[in-house]
Design a protein around this motif. Structure first.
Motif, PDB file in Angstrom:
ATOM      1  N   ASP A 188     -29.356 -16.916  -4.245  1.00 55.90           N
ATOM      2  CA  ASP A 188     -30.397 -17.915  -4.448  1.00 55.90           C
ATOM      3  C   ASP A 188     -29.923 -19.352  -4.272  1.00 55.90           C
ATOM      4  O   ASP A 188     -28.765 -19.670  -4.513  1.00 55.90           O
ATOM      5  N   ALA A 189     -30.860 -20.199  -3.898  1.00 60.33           N
ATOM      6  CA  ALA A 189     -30.554 -21.600  -3.626  1.00 60.33           C
ATOM      7  C   ALA A 189     -29.805 -22.258  -4.778  1.00 60.33           C
ATOM      8  O   ALA A 189     -28.820 -22.963  -4.567  1.00 60.33           O
ATOM      9  N   ALA A 190     -30.253 -21.985  -6.006  1.00 63.73           N
ATOM     10  CA  ALA A 190     -29.658 -22.673  -7.143  1.00 63.73           C
ATOM     11  C   ALA A 190     -28.197 -22.282  -7.313  1.00 63.73           C
ATOM     12  O   ALA A 190     -27.392 -23.050  -7.847  1.00 63.73           O
ATOM     13  N   LEU A 191     -27.824 -21.088  -6.848  1.00 62.65           N
ATOM     14  CA  LEU A 191     -26.442 -20.649  -6.992  1.00 62.65           C
ATOM     15  C   LEU A 191     -25.588 -20.958  -5.777  1.00 62.65           C
ATOM     16  O   LEU A 191     -24.370 -20.968  -5.846  1.00 62.65           O
ATOM     17  N   ARG A 192     -26.252 -21.219  -4.653  1.00 60.25           N
ATOM     18  CA  ARG A 192     -25.489 -21.560  -3.451  1.00 60.25           C
ATOM     19  C   ARG A 192     -24.631 -22.788  -3.693  1.00 60.25           C
ATOM     20  O   ARG A 192     -23.475 -22.850  -3.313  1.00 60.25           O
TER      21      ARG A 192
ATOM     22  N   PHE B  40     -50.691 -23.575   1.931  1.00 63.70           N
ATOM     23  CA  PHE B  40     -50.311 -23.662   0.530  1.00 63.70           C
ATOM     24  C   PHE B  40     -48.983 -22.940   0.346  1.00 63.70           C
ATOM     25  O   PHE B  40     -48.860 -21.763   0.666  1.00 63.70           O
ATOM     26  N   GLY B  41     -47.986 -23.636  -0.146  1.00 65.07           N
ATOM     27  CA  GLY B  41     -46.654 -23.048  -0.287  1.00 65.07           C
ATOM     28  C   GLY B  41     -46.419 -22.484  -1.676  1.00 65.07           C
ATOM     29  O   GLY B  41     -46.826 -23.080  -2.673  1.00 65.07           O
ATOM     30  N   LEU B  42     -45.753 -21.332  -1.725  1.00 61.98           N
ATOM     31  CA  LEU B  42     -45.279 -20.783  -3.000  1.00 61.98           C
ATOM     32  C   LEU B  42     -43.768 -20.755  -2.930  1.00 61.98           C
ATOM     33  O   LEU B  42     -43.193 -20.098  -2.064  1.00 61.98           O
ATOM     34  N   ALA B  43     -43.118 -21.480  -3.842  1.00 66.59           N
ATOM     35  CA  ALA B  43     -41.658 -21.569  -3.796  1.00 66.59           C
ATOM     36  C   ALA B  43     -41.071 -21.110  -5.121  1.00 66.59           C
ATOM     37  O   ALA B  43     -41.753 -21.128  -6.150  1.00 66.59           O
ATOM     38  N   GLY B  44     -39.828 -20.741  -5.101  1.00 65.44           N
ATOM     39  CA  GLY B  44     -39.138 -20.319  -6.322  1.00 65.44           C
ATOM     40  C   GLY B  44     -37.999 -19.383  -5.980  1.00 65.44           C
ATOM     41  O   GLY B  44     -37.904 -18.887  -4.861  1.00 65.44           O
ATOM     42  N   GLU B  45     -37.131 -19.161  -6.953  1.00 61.89           N
ATOM     43  CA  GLU B  45     -35.991 -18.282  -6.725  1.00 61.89           C
ATOM     44  C   GLU B  45     -36.455 -16.837  -6.629  1.00 61.89           C
ATOM     45  O   GLU B  45     -37.573 -16.514  -7.015  1.00 61.89           O
ATOM     46  N   HIS B 222     -38.431 -19.014  -0.235  1.00 60.00           N
ATOM     47  CA  HIS B 222     -37.513 -19.527  -1.251  1.00 60.00           C
ATOM     48  C   HIS B 222     -36.842 -20.804  -0.735  1.00 60.00           C
ATOM     49  O   HIS B 222     -36.159 -21.489  -1.479  1.00 60.00           O
ATOM     50  N   ASP B 223     -37.047 -21.110   0.549  1.00 57.57           N
ATOM     51  CA  ASP B 223     -36.321 -22.206   1.185  1.00 57.57           C
ATOM     52  C   ASP B 223     -37.156 -23.493   1.101  1.00 57.57           C
ATOM     53  O   ASP B 223     -38.142 -23.669   1.805  1.00 57.57           O
ATOM     54  N   LEU B 224     -36.728 -24.410   0.233  1.00 59.95           N
ATOM     55  CA  LEU B 224     -37.521 -25.623   0.018  1.00 59.95           C
ATOM     56  C   LEU B 224     -37.603 -26.500   1.266  1.00 59.95           C
ATOM     57  O   LEU B 224     -38.595 -27.194   1.481  1.00 59.95           O
TER      58      LEU B 224
END
Lengths: 334, 339
Positions: A188-192, B40-45, B222-224
């Motif tokens: 995940d991005a936060a861990l990268r 509409f974007g849905l983002a998150g880990e 997941h990619d901002l």
């Protein structure tokens, strides 16, 4: 002149597909690649599209893949001449981190074993309490709490944790060189960010890394040097900032231009024409540039001759395999 | 103004998976409005519930998963914008009629969702014939138009999926999703496995759906950085709930929720000064037992005593700009936790 840590000289790797129905087909995965890692700690990032040969190059450097021609020299010794004891020493100093943290662990063994086997095999500690201290120290170095990890099975850990256990393993070995093949594409991005910061810390402690990625923003963050590969060829090599901010090869320009901007105020302006996407079946040729079919600047010479590596523009720290930078072929000279 | 009603209004959506250990509350109370002709974007880990939410809207949840509660009012009829269908209540056959025609889906790893033993053209014909049976010529014309829209030649219809590259397969899936010109397209991580050049081509294709075809897209990633490049409005999800919602400019220029701020700061950008990135400490929580109070509080640098005891309300900061965090709630005593 100080001795290079790793020297790759005119390395080629060829796969022969002797299919039952297709006859012989050869694929040149790595094509005449040369570069050097200096003895001081350095980060080299290799970028390129899938199929560009970057993973094969890494496997060959690790001694997991036989080369067709050329040499890989580690501390001035050719890998092809290695015997059993040489490999043991090499494996201690050169450590891999692979892409898929879900496939690198044996699901039947607890995490502890990955680390303990290492201590035993390479005699890192003289007694059990030393070994435990060493393992706990390594886990803390990668921001894991030993009590969260030890005694658990791989399936109980997240992808990010598994990748960090791999780094803890690497840390225990205190290697000279880490070869990391797409290590963050599955976390995940936060861990990268955490993983990248660990690599930077390792560099400050004297460990060099070869980092393979298709994510240019990640490459830029690491700094150091960058190698751009396209269809087995190294087409640009140089200082990260120079190459990313002023790419010289048209292929590198294309790659950099495709990276999402991370800022909604600076979106891509115009739609891109078709040359960007590689839809053609690639025919390997000794007599052409690997990018000629897609290159917007292709000249006559590009279809008939392979561009040698030259210093691009004014910067000595940036080299490019492109005729645009050969004095006699430059479009403005003609 | 007839367009004032949103195309899709989701309220209190909860999707749970039952197991012997308890209920996994993967999506746990989501409220979202999707307007016409926007992306509409849905983002998150991973594990935040964004894909499950999309599957729930499409009614693709299989047991042991089920939609525990909630409504999804869908208004796909331009001639009658007040008429709505509650997707949660529709039965199997009614849902089948809606899918592809009004509501289509580009699944995660969609390049592996094509049938390997059917030519592209035949797979596309199946979709058309089920919903709008017509003559051979008309169907072929539609297929050719859909392929052209995603930048592929008509001749490609004669090929099998294994003869195409990953990016081409992905674009075939987009063409299929647009065949019947549905009002809403849901794309779940459509560029995740692709190279940057191909990613750019696919993203441009999706932007084209909005700009030229008038489509509405729910885009999950997941990619901002991809969101910054493509979407109009977006929601940041964490632990099954929406933490922040706003336009893409509001989210990137002025993130409010501590989680959003952290998420944006954990991603490297190309060029510019090289500051050390901050990761978000701690682990993502388990959907079996979300943390009490605010679900982000164990990892939150700004956590107050109230955050571990009281579930935060969603506060509307501005029109359409929402954040679910005690720090923005004027009625809460941060030291105590009683509202």
């Amino acid at each position: 002149m100080s001795e290079a840590l790793l020297a790759v000289d005119r390395l080629s790797v060829v796969f022969r597909d002797t299919g039952l129905f297709q006859g012989n087909k050869t694929t040149v995965a790595v094509d005449d690649v040369s570069f050097e890692l200096p003895s001081e700690p350095t980060l080299v990032t290799i970028v390129g599209e899938s199929g560009s040969g970057k993973s094969t190059l890494a496997r060959t450097i690790l001694g997991l893949q036989r080369s067709a021609s050329g040499t890989v020299r580690y501390r001035n010794r050719d890998l092809s001449g290695f015997r059993g004891a040489d490999w043991h020493a090499f494996r201690r100093e050169v450590q891999p981190v692979f892409q898929d943290p879900y496939a690198t662990y044996n699901p039947f063994y607890r995490i502890d074993r990955v680390l303990k086997v290492l201590v035993r095999k390479f005699a890192l500690a003289s007694n059990d309490s030393d070994a435990e201290a060493l393992i706990e120290d390594a886990l803390r170095a990668v921001d894991l709490r030993p009590q969260d990890v030890l005694g658990r099975y791989p399936h109980q850990l997240s992808g990010g944790e598994r990748q960090r256990v791999m780094l803890a393993r690497v840390y225990m070995m205190k290697p000279k060189l880490i070869v990391a093949d797409e290590p963050i594409s599955m976390i995940d991005a936060a861990l990268r960010a955490l993983f990248l910061n660990i690599l930077l810390d390792f560099r400050d402690q004297g460990i060099s890394s070869i980092f393979i990625t298709h994510n240019l923003a990640t490459a830029y963050y690491l700094g150091g040097r960058i190698m751009v590969m396209c269809r087995g060829r190294m087409i640009e090599y140089g200082d990260m900032d120079q190459v990313v901010l002023h790419p010289s090869h048209p292929y590198t320009q294309l790659l950099i231009d495709s990276v999402p901007s991370h800022n909604p105020h600076h979106r891509w302006q115009e739609e891109r024409s078709e040359y960007a996407v590689d839809a053609s079946e690639f025919v390997f040729s000794e007599q052409a540039c690997v990018f000629e079919a897609r290159c917007p600047h292709a000249m006559d010479i590009c279809h008939h001759q392979r561009p040698p590596f030259v210093t691009a523009a004014t910067k000595a720290s940036q080299q490019s395999a492109c005729f645009l930078y050969h004095d006699e072929y430059r479009p403005d000279q003609a | 103004m007839t367009d004032a009603r949103p195309l899709l209004t989701i309220e209190d959506m909860r999707i749970h998976y039952d197991s012997v250990r308890g209920s996994y509350k993967v999506v746990d109370g989501v409220d979202i409005e999707v307007h016409r002709n926007e992306i509409f974007g849905l983002a998150g880990e991973s594990g935040c519930g964004k894909s499950t939410l999309v599957e729930g809207i499409l009614r693709l949840i299989e047991p042991p998963g089920h939609i525990r509660s909630g409504t999804a009012l869908f208004r796909p009829f331009p001639e009658d914008p007040e008429r709505s269908l509650d997707l949660v209540q529709l039965d199997y056959h009614a849902m089948r009629e809606i899918r592809w025609k009004h509501l289509s889906y580009i699944p995660q790893g969609s390049m592996n969702s094509l049938n390997p033993v059917m030519r592209i053209r035949d797979q596309m014909t199946d979709v058309v014939m089920h919903h709008e049976p017509g003559g051979q010529d008309e169907v072929s014309r539609n297929i050719a138009a859909a392929l052209e829209m995603v930048g592929l030649p008509e001749s490609l219809g004669a090929l099998y999926p294994h003869e195409l590259s990953g990016g081409m397969k992905q674009r075939v899936c987009i063409a299929m999703a647009m065949l019947l010109q549905p009002a809403l397209v849901m794309a779940d991580e459509p560029t995740t496995a692709l190279d940057v050049n191909v990613q750019r081509a696919v993203l441009e294709t999706i932007a084209h759906l909005r700009d030229q075809m008038g489509a509405t897209v729910i885009f999950v990633s997941h990619d901002l950085a991809v969101h910054a490049e493509l979407v109009d409005r977006m929601a940041i999800m964490y632990a099954g709930v929406v933490m922040e919602l706003g336009t893409v400019y509001e989210i990137f220029d002025n993130p409010q929720h501590p989680y959003t701020k952290r998420l944006i700061h954990s991603i490297p950008a190309l060029g510019g000064p090289r500051e050390r990135l901050e990761s978000i400490p701690g682990m993502a929580p388990s959907p079996l037992a979300w943390p009490e109070g605010c679900r982000f509080h164990p990892r939150c640098p700004d956590a107050m005593p109230a955050c571990s005891t009281t579930t935060p309300r969603t506060i509307e900061l501005d029109t359409g700009r929402k954040v679910t965090c005690h720090l923005f709630d004027p009625d809460i005593d941060l030291e105590q936790g009683s509202a």
